[in-house]
Design a protein around this motif. Structure first.
Motif, PDB file in Angstrom:
ATOM      1  N   ALA A 500       6.304  12.149   4.101  1.00  0.00           N
ATOM      2  CA  ALA A 500       7.645  12.051   4.670  1.00  0.00           C
ATOM      3  C   ALA A 500       8.430  10.879   4.086  1.00  0.00           C
ATOM      4  O   ALA A 500       9.662  10.820   4.208  1.00  0.00           O
ATOM      5  N   LEU A 501       7.738   9.932   3.432  1.00  0.00           N
ATOM      6  CA  LEU A 501       8.401   8.789   2.815  1.00  0.00           C
ATOM      7  C   LEU A 501       8.886   9.088   1.400  1.00  0.00           C
ATOM      8  O   LEU A 501       9.645   8.308   0.816  1.00  0.00           O
ATOM      9  N   ALA A 502       8.445  10.199   0.829  1.00  0.00           N
ATOM     10  CA  ALA A 502       8.673  10.466  -0.601  1.00  0.00           C
ATOM     11  C   ALA A 502      10.138  10.734  -0.914  1.00  0.00           C
ATOM     12  O   ALA A 502      10.875  11.320  -0.119  1.00  0.00           O
ATOM     13  N   THR A 503      10.515  10.298  -2.121  1.00  0.00           N
ATOM     14  CA  THR A 503      11.854  10.604  -2.651  1.00  0.00           C
ATOM     15  C   THR A 503      11.781  11.428  -3.922  1.00  0.00           C
ATOM     16  O   THR A 503      12.779  11.985  -4.358  1.00  0.00           O
ATOM     17  N   GLY A 504      10.567  11.502  -4.531  1.00  0.00           N
ATOM     18  CA  GLY A 504      10.391  12.301  -5.737  1.00  0.00           C
ATOM     19  C   GLY A 504       9.542  11.590  -6.762  1.00  0.00           C
ATOM     20  O   GLY A 504       9.941  10.534  -7.269  1.00  0.00           O
ATOM     21  N   GLY A 505       8.364  12.140  -7.058  1.00  0.00           N
ATOM     22  CA  GLY A 505       7.476  11.553  -8.041  1.00  0.00           C
ATOM     23  C   GLY A 505       6.724  10.328  -7.563  1.00  0.00           C
ATOM     24  O   GLY A 505       6.128   9.615  -8.373  1.00  0.00           O
ATOM     25  N   ASP A 506       6.734  10.072  -6.259  1.00  0.00           N
ATOM     26  CA  ASP A 506       6.097   8.864  -5.726  1.00  0.00           C
ATOM     27  C   ASP A 506       4.574   8.966  -5.784  1.00  0.00           C
ATOM     28  O   ASP A 506       3.988  10.022  -5.544  1.00  0.00           O
ATOM     29  N   VAL A 507       3.948   7.840  -6.080  1.00  0.00           N
ATOM     30  CA  VAL A 507       2.495   7.715  -5.946  1.00  0.00           C
ATOM     31  C   VAL A 507       2.247   6.734  -4.795  1.00  0.00           C
ATOM     32  O   VAL A 507       2.607   5.555  -4.886  1.00  0.00           O
ATOM     33  N   PHE A 508       1.668   7.237  -3.722  1.00  0.00           N
ATOM     34  CA  PHE A 508       1.370   6.398  -2.564  1.00  0.00           C
ATOM     35  C   PHE A 508      -0.108   6.016  -2.572  1.00  0.00           C
ATOM     36  O   PHE A 508      -0.972   6.822  -2.918  1.00  0.00           O
ATOM     37  N   VAL A 509      -0.363   4.790  -2.185  1.00  0.00           N
ATOM     38  CA  VAL A 509      -1.731   4.278  -2.114  1.00  0.00           C
ATOM     39  C   VAL A 509      -1.987   3.845  -0.671  1.00  0.00           C
ATOM     40  O   VAL A 509      -1.183   3.099  -0.098  1.00  0.00           O
ATOM     41  N   LEU A 510      -3.076   4.309  -0.097  1.00  0.00           N
ATOM     42  CA  LEU A 510      -3.399   3.964   1.282  1.00  0.00           C
ATOM     43  C   LEU A 510      -4.219   2.675   1.329  1.00  0.00           C
ATOM     44  O   LEU A 510      -5.072   2.435   0.468  1.00  0.00           O
ATOM     45  N   ASP A 511      -3.942   1.870   2.325  1.00  0.00           N
ATOM     46  CA  ASP A 511      -4.716   0.644   2.538  1.00  0.00           C
ATOM     47  C   ASP A 511      -6.091   1.046   3.049  1.00  0.00           C
ATOM     48  O   ASP A 511      -6.240   1.499   4.184  1.00  0.00           O
ATOM     49  N   MET A 512      -7.102   0.860   2.215  1.00  0.00           N
ATOM     50  CA  MET A 512      -8.460   1.294   2.552  1.00  0.00           C
ATOM     51  C   MET A 512      -9.300   0.186   3.181  1.00  0.00           C
ATOM     52  O   MET A 512     -10.464   0.384   3.487  1.00  0.00           O
ATOM     53  N   GLY A 513      -8.705  -1.010   3.351  1.00  0.00           N
ATOM     54  CA  GLY A 513      -9.520  -2.106   3.860  1.00  0.00           C
ATOM     55  C   GLY A 513     -10.375  -2.700   2.756  1.00  0.00           C
ATOM     56  O   GLY A 513     -10.051  -2.616   1.570  1.00  0.00           O
ATOM     57  N   GLU A 514     -11.501  -3.296   3.145  1.00  0.00           N
ATOM     58  CA  GLU A 514     -12.389  -3.926   2.183  1.00  0.00           C
ATOM     59  C   GLU A 514     -13.456  -2.945   1.697  1.00  0.00           C
ATOM     60  O   GLU A 514     -13.942  -2.117   2.479  1.00  0.00           O
ATOM     61  N   PRO A 515     -13.857  -3.015   0.422  1.00  0.00           N
ATOM     62  CA  PRO A 515     -14.929  -2.133  -0.058  1.00  0.00           C
ATOM     63  C   PRO A 515     -16.260  -2.497   0.586  1.00  0.00           C
ATOM     64  O   PRO A 515     -16.502  -3.649   0.946  1.00  0.00           O
ATOM     65  N   ILE A 516     -17.128  -1.513   0.718  1.00  0.00           N
ATOM     66  CA  ILE A 516     -18.422  -1.670   1.383  1.00  0.00           C
ATOM     67  C   ILE A 516     -19.543  -1.466   0.365  1.00  0.00           C
ATOM     68  O   ILE A 516     -19.507  -0.514  -0.430  1.00  0.00           O
ATOM     69  N   LYS A 517     -20.534  -2.352   0.386  1.00  0.00           N
ATOM     70  CA  LYS A 517     -21.711  -2.147  -0.463  1.00  0.00           C
ATOM     71  C   LYS A 517     -22.552  -1.018   0.140  1.00  0.00           C
ATOM     72  O   LYS A 517     -22.908  -1.061   1.326  1.00  0.00           O
ATOM     73  N   ILE A 518     -22.884  -0.022  -0.663  1.00  0.00           N
ATOM     74  CA  ILE A 518     -23.602   1.147  -0.158  1.00  0.00           C
ATOM     75  C   ILE A 518     -25.001   0.767   0.332  1.00  0.00           C
ATOM     76  O   ILE A 518     -25.491   1.317   1.322  1.00  0.00           O
ATOM     77  N   VAL A 519     -25.636  -0.190  -0.309  1.00  0.00           N
ATOM     78  CA  VAL A 519     -26.981  -0.575   0.131  1.00  0.00           C
ATOM     79  C   VAL A 519     -26.920  -1.237   1.503  1.00  0.00           C
ATOM     80  O   VAL A 519     -27.827  -1.062   2.331  1.00  0.00           O
ATOM     81  N   ASP A 520     -25.849  -1.979   1.786  1.00  0.00           N
ATOM     82  CA  ASP A 520     -25.692  -2.576   3.117  1.00  0.00           C
ATOM     83  C   ASP A 520     -25.478  -1.489   4.164  1.00  0.00           C
ATOM     84  O   ASP A 520     -25.970  -1.587   5.297  1.00  0.00           O
ATOM     85  N   LEU A 521     -24.745  -0.459   3.785  1.00  0.00           N
ATOM     86  CA  LEU A 521     -24.530   0.670   4.687  1.00  0.00           C
ATOM     87  C   LEU A 521     -25.856   1.354   5.009  1.00  0.00           C
ATOM     88  O   LEU A 521     -26.140   1.689   6.170  1.00  0.00           O
TER      89      LEU A 521
END
Length: 656
Positions: A500-521
Motif C-alpha cells: 500500500a506504500l508503493a508508488t512504482g518500482g519500489d523495493v521494500f525491506v522489512l526490519d528482521m531484527g537481529e540475525p540468529i546463530k542456527i547452532v544457538d537455536l
C-alpha cells in the motif's frame, strides 16, 4: 499402602464401585443414627428396644433408595461439584424425615432432636467422605502420570488445573507466578511459589515438565519466562487457547512445545488500518501460490480486510482444497461477505493467467508463487528459473494487459548478492517487476524483501524438533551460520502494508531484527525439551559404527554437516548501503540498481533458450555475467547438469 488401595479401588468395575458406595453410606447412616441418639440425650437402653432396630431396617434402605433416585451414585467422586453437594443435602433432609417417621411408627422413645442431629451428622460425614476421596484421588500419583508445575496462577492457570485433574496424564503439584500478591497463597488446593524457587521445586518433586499458562503476557514477557526456564532441566510446554478447549476444538492433552515465536519473535506492531485496507477493501484480490506458507497467511489476513473477491491461485490441488475450506469456514463463522475463487494453475501459463485476471477483474495481485528451497532449486535449476523468473514475467505482463492496479512481489533476502540459483532467480524476478514499472505507470509494481519465516514449509525449526524426538543428532551445516527470522503472520502483515506504500518500482525491506546463530537455536530447542546438548567437531561422524556412543557429555549431539551447494554463512537485505524509512516503523525502502527493459528482455530470451535446451552450464555463465551480483559457490548440483549427468546409453540397432 494407601496408594496401593486407591489404585485397586480405581481399577474396580463401575458396578462394584457403586455397590461399595452403597454399603459405605449404609454404615454412615447407621453410625450417624447411633451418634445422634447419644448426642440428643437418648437412653442407651433404647438400643435394646426392638422398635429401635426396626426403625433402622425401615429408614436405611428407604434413604439409600432416595439417594439412588437423586443420582448420588451417577456422579463420579473425582469430579465432585457444588451441585452434587446440594443433592447430598437434599438426600440427607429426606433421610432425616424418613427417620423421624420410622421412629414415630415404631414408637421408639427418643427426643425429637434426634432427627436434626442425625441430619447434620450424616451431611458432614457423607459430604466429608466424598471431599476426602476427591482430594486423595487428585493427589494420587497413578502409575504413568507425570508431575508438572503450572507457570501462571491466573484464570487460565486455574482452568488448566481443573482440566488436568480430569485426565490421567499429568498431576499438577504447584503453581509459580510472577505476581507478588499471589505468592504463598493457595489456588485450587495448590501453593503458589516465587519463580525463583523453581529449581528447588523441580528437585523436590522430580518435575520433568513445566506448563505455561500465561496467554495474556506479551511476547517479550513470554520470551523472558522461556529464557528463565530453558536453563532448568525440564521440558517446557504450553496449552492450546482456553477458547479452543472450552469449545471442544482442542483438548488440554493437546499440549505442544513452546512456540518458536516465544524464542525469537517480538511483540508485533499493530497494523496501520489505512495501509492494511488500502489495496484490499472492496477490491478483487488475487494471491498466487495461495496454498504456501506465506500465501496462505496472506489470504487469512486479506479476508479480514473485506475484499469483494479473493482469487486463490495455486498449483497444488490438496493445498488449494485445504485453504479454500479453511477460508470458507472463517468467512462463515465471522459472517464475512467475501467471494472465494479457487483456481488451479501454474503461473507459467500465460493464457490461463490472462483469462483469470480479465474474467474476475482483479485489481491487486500478491505474487507469492515461487520455488524457494535453496538445495532443491540448485538441483533443479531450469524449473527454478522458469517458475520464479518467467512465472513472474507472465504475471507482470498479464497484469499490465488487464489493467491491474497493484502487483506486489514477495521476494527474499537471498536475492542480495546471491550465491545460489534460488537467490539469483528472485533477483531476476525483482528486475522483471522493476522493468514492468518503467514501461508504464497504470499498474504499480513493488517488491518486498525479507528473510526466513518461522514455521514455513521446510523450516529448520520442525526438522530440529523431529531430530530431538528421535534422540538426535541435530544437524547444523556450519558453526557460524546465521539467519534472520520473522513470524509468518508478521511477515504477511508487513507485505500487505508495504504494497500500500508503493508508488512504482519500489523495493521494500522489512526490519528482521537481529540475525540468529542456527547452532544457538538448536541448543535452545534441545534445552526446552528438558535435555542437554553436546557438540561434535565439524566433520566428525554422527551416524554408523564410528559415531560416538558415550553420551556423558549430554543427551543430544549437535553435529556440523558442511554448507550445502549455494548456501551462504549469512544473508543480507540490501544490495546498496542505504535505506530510507517509511510511514511504518518496520518497513524501509531501498534504491536498487535495475536493468533497462530492452536489455533485460534480451537476457531473458537467452536464459529461456538455454532453459529449453537444458543447458545448465550456459545458464550459470549467463546469469554470472548479468549485473545481479550472482557468484556461484561451487560446481553445479543440478541433477541434469553436466557434472551429474549419467553416461548416455548406446542406441539399439534395428537387429536388437
Amino acid at each position: 499402602m494407601i496408594n496401593g488401595g486407591l489404585t485397586h479401588l480405581l481399577q474396580l468395575k463401575r458396578a462394584h464401585k457403586r455397590a461399595l458406595q452403597l454399603f459405605a453410606d449404609a454404615v454412615v447412616l447407621l453410625l450417624s443414627y447411633l451418634l445422634a441418639t447419644l448426642l440428643a440425650g437418648g437412653d442407651v437402653a433404647s438400643f435394646a428396644l426392638p422398635g429401635f432396630w426396626l426403625s433402622i431396617l425401615i429408614f436405611v434402605p428407604v434413604s439409600l433408595l432416595i439417594f439412588v433416585r437423586l443420582g448420588f451414585y451417577r456422579a463420579v467422586v473425582r469430579y465432585l461439584s457444588i451441585p452434587l453437594l446440594m443433592t447430598i443435602l437434599t438426600g440427607v433432609l429426606a433421610s432425616a424425615s424418613v427417620l423421624l417417621a420410622a421412629v414415630n411408627m415404631m414408637q421408639v422413645p427418643l427426643p425429637w432432636t434426634v432427627a436434626p442431629i442425625y441430619g447434620l451428622t450424616a451431611m458432614c460425614v457423607l459430604g466429608g467422605l466424598r471431599i476426602t476421596m476427591r482430594a486423595l484421588l487428585h493427589r494420587h500419583p497413578i502409575e504413568g502420570r507425570t508431575a508438572v508445575i503450572i507457570y501462571g496462577a491466573g484464570k487460565s492457570g486455574r482452568q488448566l488445573l481443573g482440566s488436568l485433574r480430569e485426565q490421567s496424564e499429568f498431576i499438577p503439584v504447584a503453581f509459580v507466578d510472577d505476581a507478588a500478591e499471589l505468592r504463598d497463597s493457595d489456588v485450587g488446593g495448590l501453593r503458589v511459589y516465587d519463580p525463583a524457587r523453581l529449581g528447588r521445586l523441580i528437585q523436590i518433586h522430580g518435575i520433568k515438565v513445566v506448563l505455561l499458562a500465561v496467554p495474556s503476557a506479551s511476547r517479550a514477557e513470554r520470551r523472558e519466562i522461556v529464557e528463565r526456564l530453558e536453563k532448568l532441566p525440564v521440558r517446557v510446554q504450553t496449552i492450546p487457547g482456553m477458547t479452543d478447549i472450552v469449545t471442544g476444538r482442542a483438548r488440554v492433552s493437546d499440549l505442544h512445545d513452546v512456540a518458536i515465536e516465544d524464542l525469537l519473535g517480538r511483540d508485533p506492531v499493530p497494523g496501520l488500518e489505512p495501509l492494511m485496507k488500502g489495496n484490499i477493501q472492496g477490491k478483487v484480490v488475487m494471491v498466487t501460490g495461495a496454498g504456501g506458507s506465506i500465501g496462505s497467511e496472506l489470504c487469512r489476513q486479506i479476508i479480514q480486510q473485506e475484499p469483494q473477491t479473493l482469487v486463490l491461485w495455486e498449483l497444488s490441488e490438496l493445498a488449494l482444497y485445504t485453504l479454500n475450506n479453511e477460508l470458507g469456514e472463517i468467512a462463515e463463522a465471522q459472517r464475512l461477505d467475501v467471494r472465494l475463487v479457487p483456481l488451479m494453475g501454474s503461473v507459467q501459463n500465460p493464457r490461463r493467467m490472462a483469462s483469470a485476471l480479465e474474467r474476475f477483474g482483479v485489481q491487486t495481485i500478491y505474487h507469492a508463487a515461487a520455488y524457494k528451497h535453496v538445495p532443491l532449486v540448485e538441483q533443479n535449476v531450469v524449473e527454478g528459473l522458469r517458475n520464479n523468473v518467467f512465472g513472474t514475467k507472465v504475471v507482470a505482463d498479464a497484469a499490465i494487459a488487464a489493467g491491474v492496479e497493484s502487483v506486489i512481489l514477495v521476494s527474499s533476502d537471498k536475492a542480495v548478492r546471491p550465491t545460489n540459483m534460488m537467490g539469483a532467480s528472485k533477483r531476476l524476478a525483482e528486475l522483471v517487476c522493476q522493468a514492468a514499472a518503467l514501461r508504464q505507470s497504470a499498474t504499480v509494481f513493488s517488491m518486498v524483501r525479507f528473510g526466513n519465516v518461522l514455521g514455513s514449509s521446510g523450516s529448520v525449526i520442525p526438522r530440529f524438533r523431529q531430530q530431538v524426538e528421535r534422540g538426535g543428532p541435530v544437524t547444523v551445516t556450519h558453526p557460524s551460520i546465521t539467519r534472520y527470522f520473522m513470524t509468518i503472520p508478521e511477515a504477511a502483515q508487513l507485505v500487505i502494508q508495504a504494497g500500500a506504500l508503493a508508488t512504482g518500482g519500489d523495493v521494500f525491506v522489512l526490519d528482521m531484527g537481529e540475525p540468529i546463530k542456527i547452532v544457538d537455536l538448536a541448543d535452545r530447542i534441545i534445552r526446552l525439551s528438558g535435555l542437554t546438548s553436546y557438540r561434535l567437531a565439524p566433520g566428525a561422524p554422527h551416524r554408523g559404527p564410528a559415531a560416538p556412543k558415550d553420551k556423558s557429555a549430554g543427551d543430544i549431539a549437535i553435529c556440523f554437516t558442511g554448507l550445502r551447494p549455494g548456501e551462504k554463512l549469512y544473508e543480507e537485505l540490501l544490495i546498496g548501503e542505504d535505506s530510507l524509512p517509511t510511514r511504518h516503523p518496520r518497513i524501509m525502502t531501498a534504491s536498487e540498481i535495475h536493468i533497462a527493459p530492452d536489455a533485460l528482455d534480451e537476457l531473458l530470451d537467452e536464459i529461456l533458450a538455454s532453459c529449453l535446451m537444458q543447458d545448465i552450464a550456459a545458464l550459470r555463465r549467463m546469469i554470472s555475467a548479468a549485473p545481479i551480483g550472482y557468484r556461484p559457490s561451487g560446481p553445479t548440483a543440478d541433477l541434469l547438469g553436466a557434472e551429474t549427468m549419467p553416461r548416455p546409453r548406446l542406441a539399439r540397432t534395428a537387429a536388437e
